[in-house]
Design an enzyme around this catalytic site. Sequence first.
Site, PDB file in Angstrom:
ATOM      1  CB  CYS A 143      83.560  58.599  32.499  1.00  0.00           C
ATOM      2  SG  CYS A 143      83.259  60.028  30.851  1.00  0.00           S
ATOM      3  CD  GLU A 194      85.199  51.854  33.458  1.00  0.00           C
ATOM      4  OE1 GLU A 194      84.326  51.396  32.739  1.00  0.00           O
ATOM      5  OE2 GLU A 194      84.693  52.226  34.568  1.00  0.00           O
TER       6      GLU A 194
END
Length: 255
Positions: free
Chosen positions: A66, A100
């Site tokens: 993130c 991700e």
Amino acid sequence: VDGRKNKVYCQNLCLIGKMFLDTKTLYYDVEPFLFYILCEYDTKGYHFAGYYSKEKRSAQGYNLSCIMILPSKQREGYGKLLIEFSYLLSKKEGVPGSPEKPLSDFGLLSYRSYWRRSIYEILLDQGVGRISIEDISARTGMTVDDIISTLQTDGMLQRPPYGLGGYRLVVDVEKTSEYLRKANEKNPRRIDPSKLMWTPFLMKRPVALDGDQAADNAGVEIGNASNGLVNGSARDGCEAPGPEDDAAMLSDLSV
């Protein structure tokens, strides 16, 4: 910052991220993550500008989970600076990394821009000759899948005519140079790799011993941070350039 050792601090980071990221859902389970904090410094001290998190052990080889930049600090190149830093750590570890998946639309645009810039720099430095996808991966820290996807998007991978095997990498030097010039003018912030002072995160693993040493020495064996990582990449949803036998031919390209 280790999410296990500084749990409340890292949870607060995630709560800040949740304020500005619609896709941010995780904020309590921070122990499996490391957090890298970006600050501005002046005469009054350090001022928080953003952060990114990374799994300590990612089975998919993700080097970023993130990323968040404060709205007041956006449009200053900090996002790409953190992305560049994440790949610098991947090169230091010797394991290609990738963010991700799935990426948000804005995240994909940011990463496409960074991937394109990094690949173009390698290609212009290489000049005319032969270069493999693995060479580009080793020099950028990017996965083979992300490199192929970027080259396909830019129309730089072409199959030779008349059914000849393999692929050809076609580079428009003038167009590529112009893109890099504008990119460097827009985002002049870069990281100097020689200034990096960092070692890969080490995980403790329990050790089975006999006798009294078991109680004293359990958990002292240290494994390399790259243990358990897949030396490859996760598919990002992009189509492969062809059948598996054709994809293998991408290991050696003519520029």
